[in-house]
Design an enzyme around this catalytic site. Structure first.
Site, mmCIF file in Angstrom:
data_model
loop_
_atom_site.group_PDB
_atom_site.id
_atom_site.type_symbol
_atom_site.label_atom_id
_atom_site.label_comp_id
_atom_site.label_asym_id
_atom_site.label_seq_id
_atom_site.Cartn_x
_atom_site.Cartn_y
_atom_site.Cartn_z
ATOM 1 N N LYS A 291 41.692 61.419 47.238
ATOM 2 C CA LYS A 291 40.915 60.428 47.990
ATOM 3 C C LYS A 291 41.541 59.046 47.760
ATOM 4 O O LYS A 291 42.560 58.735 48.331
ATOM 5 C CB LYS A 291 39.447 60.483 47.547
ATOM 6 C CG LYS A 291 38.828 61.875 47.603
ATOM 7 C CD LYS A 291 38.865 62.471 48.973
ATOM 8 C CE LYS A 291 38.066 63.756 49.107
ATOM 9 N NZ LYS A 291 38.573 64.911 48.364
ATOM 10 N N HIS B 18 28.684 69.142 47.303
ATOM 11 C CA HIS B 18 29.845 69.702 47.992
ATOM 12 C C HIS B 18 29.881 71.226 47.881
ATOM 13 O O HIS B 18 29.379 71.804 46.913
ATOM 14 C CB HIS B 18 31.119 69.108 47.386
ATOM 15 C CG HIS B 18 32.353 69.392 48.164
ATOM 16 N ND1 HIS B 18 33.167 70.479 47.882
ATOM 17 C CD2 HIS B 18 32.917 68.751 49.216
ATOM 18 C CE1 HIS B 18 34.190 70.481 48.729
ATOM 19 N NE2 HIS B 18 34.068 69.450 49.554
ATOM 20 N N ASN C 194 40.671 59.609 53.924
ATOM 21 C CA ASN C 194 40.092 59.353 52.598
ATOM 22 C C ASN C 194 40.974 58.452 51.741
ATOM 23 O O ASN C 194 40.692 58.251 50.555
ATOM 24 C CB ASN C 194 39.851 60.671 51.864
ATOM 25 C CG ASN C 194 38.734 61.476 52.475
ATOM 26 O OD1 ASN C 194 37.795 60.922 53.037
ATOM 27 N ND2 ASN C 194 38.829 62.785 52.386
ATOM 28 N N HIS D 155 34.528 60.712 45.541
ATOM 29 C CA HIS D 155 34.444 59.577 46.459
ATOM 30 C C HIS D 155 33.968 58.299 45.777
ATOM 31 O O HIS D 155 33.796 57.276 46.433
ATOM 32 C CB HIS D 155 33.518 59.923 47.622
ATOM 33 C CG HIS D 155 34.014 61.082 48.437
ATOM 34 N ND1 HIS D 155 34.957 60.933 49.423
ATOM 35 C CD2 HIS D 155 33.713 62.400 48.374
ATOM 36 C CE1 HIS D 155 35.214 62.121 49.960
ATOM 37 N NE2 HIS D 155 34.478 63.025 49.341
ATOM 38 N N ASP E 140 30.761 65.163 40.139
ATOM 39 C CA ASP E 140 31.960 65.206 40.973
ATOM 40 C C ASP E 140 32.141 63.789 41.510
ATOM 41 O O ASP E 140 31.382 63.336 42.363
ATOM 42 C CB ASP E 140 31.752 66.206 42.114
ATOM 43 C CG ASP E 140 32.858 66.152 43.152
ATOM 44 O OD1 ASP E 140 33.864 65.448 42.915
ATOM 45 O OD2 ASP E 140 32.723 66.805 44.197
ATOM 46 N N SER F 283 29.739 62.975 49.910
ATOM 47 C CA SER F 283 30.868 62.983 50.843
ATOM 48 C C SER F 283 30.472 62.893 52.302
ATOM 49 O O SER F 283 31.266 62.432 53.124
ATOM 50 C CB SER F 283 31.712 64.238 50.619
ATOM 51 O OG SER F 283 30.934 65.406 50.821
ATOM 52 N N GLU G 113 27.035 64.628 42.923
ATOM 53 C CA GLU G 113 28.210 63.851 43.292
ATOM 54 C C GLU G 113 27.943 62.387 42.962
ATOM 55 O O GLU G 113 26.794 61.925 43.032
ATOM 56 C CB GLU G 113 28.513 63.998 44.786
ATOM 57 C CG GLU G 113 28.854 65.412 45.204
ATOM 58 C CD GLU G 113 29.268 65.502 46.661
ATOM 59 O OE1 GLU G 113 30.096 64.682 47.104
ATOM 60 O OE2 GLU G 113 28.767 66.403 47.356
#
Length: 382
Positions: free
Chosen positions: A236, A134, A48, A208, A205, A180, A176
């Site tokens: 990440k 997640h 990541n 990423h 969130d 992910s 998100e």
């Protein structure tokens, strides 16, 4: 026999090709590592560290531990300064630092909607979550006292229907920024519109997305979306450890009173805070790395297209190849390892049944030769 279920559960995982195990890394660089098991070097396409910032970090002497929880004597000047820096760049009034992103996500949700705060508002609240969110977000909702409502992945029509049916006074939509396991992006503008139409709040969130997307790598905020609650993780693109929750001062003050994970945990190590601050500043200045990353992503997708390798539609660093069964994913993983390429087979329950996959992560540290080798190996392994 007491606790016989433990061995039974492990055996069942073995039979279903779902048993998990750890691999010891002996030495690593930005795009390669050695394993302790066989001393072999692998090209790493499971990292990541999207911008390749995980090396060459220099830290000056500082406290290794904070020595207490933040509400006792564990809140140091470095914590306050880093929180202020994050607020300045993301445009929020206040922030809290957590040692892990999982703790940040989970604890914020359960503390917001808990009757233990002395309020019955949790019983008149509803959480609306994308089905592919997640595990930390799902766990937080399950541990809260609010009604938990799921909507189909990135399906704004389905979310709208769910919101319209809800009579809850307090509605929190959670998504998100970049997902992910699929690597696709949330429809930020539509989420904002639905939030406003239904007098709700939005929580993102951005694990990423931060570092990769938006102006200066500021993720969803850099793309023009400012949710009421933003979670950014440092493990990440920052290649560090920890997380931050950013929100209004009243929300952060509320969390200081009722977030049990924050209140009863030793605060983030000053050593890691110093590392995180340095890495944050490097991320803001990493325009060349972001340019290289997206050049690598484009090359990977073009090469896969030429060889008819079925990569999921993602424009981010996460490029999944779905192989269906866990057995197929494990077989492909093993074949790639034989060719010196490390990829992880992602299997249920992390992803839905029959969608086991190779989760490929492209980074700025990969060379064109690395990516060409990967794609050639994928063709003969999947």
């Amino acid at each position: 026999m007491a606790f016989e279920f433990i061995q039974e559960a492990l055996q069942q995982r073995r039979v279903e090709s779902l048993l998990r195990a750890r691999n010891v890394i002996a030495d690593s660089s930005d795009a390669r590592f050695l394993t302790s098991k066989n001393g072999k070097q692998y090209l790493n396409f499971a990292s990541n560290d999207y911008l390749g910032l995980g090396s060459n970090l220099e830290l000056q002497g500082t406290l290794t531990g904070s020595r207490s929880s933040a509400l006792v004597t564990g809140y140091h000047q470095c914590h306050k300064d880093f929180e202020s820096l994050l607020c300045k760049h993301f445009g929020y009034e206040s922030a809290l630092l957590f040692s892990t992103g999982f703790s940040a996500n989970c604890s914020v949700i359960k503390s917001l909607f808990s009757q233990s705060s002395g309020s019955k508002a949790a019983l008149d609240s509803a959480i609306f979550q994308d089905k592919l969110n997640h595990a930390s977000l799902i766990d937080g909702a399950l541990q809260s006292d609010a009604k938990h409502i799921r909507f189909n992945h990135n399906d704004m029509g389905h979310l709208r229907q769910r919101l319209e049916k809800s009579k809850a006074a307090n509605k929190l939509i959670i998504s998100e920024g970049v997902f992910s396991m699929d690597g696709d992006c949330a429809p930020l503008q539509q989420l904002e519109e639905l939030k406003q139409q239904h007098n709700g709040w939005l929580m993102l969130d951005d694990a990423h997305s931060f570092g990769i997307l938006g102006e200066n790598g500021l993720g969803s905020v850099g793309l023009g979306c400012k949710p009421e609650i933003l979670v950014v993780t440092f493990g990440k693109a920052m290649a560090c450890q920890g997380a931050a929750v950013l929100a209004s001062k009243s929300v952060i003050d509320f969390l200081l009173q009722f977030n049990r994970d924050y209140i009863y945990s030793t605060s983030m190590s000053p050593l890691m805070v110093q590392a995180a601050e340095q890495q944050f500043l490097r991320v803001l200045d990493a325009s060349e790395q972001r340019k290289q990353l997206f050049s690598n992503i484009t090359l990977f997708k073009h090469l896969c297209s030429d060889l008819n390798i079925p990569v999921m539609p993602s424009e981010t660093a996460i490029q999944p190849v779905v192989l269906g069964s866990a057995e197929n994913a494990l077989s492909a993983q093993d074949k790639l390892k034989e060719q010196g390429i490390w990829l992880t087979a992602i299997r249920p329950p992390t992803v839905p049944h029959n969608t086991a996959r190779l989760r490929i992560t492209i980074t700025a540290a990969h060379t064109h030769d690395d990516i060409e080798k990967l794609v050639t190996a994928l063709k003969v392994s999947t």
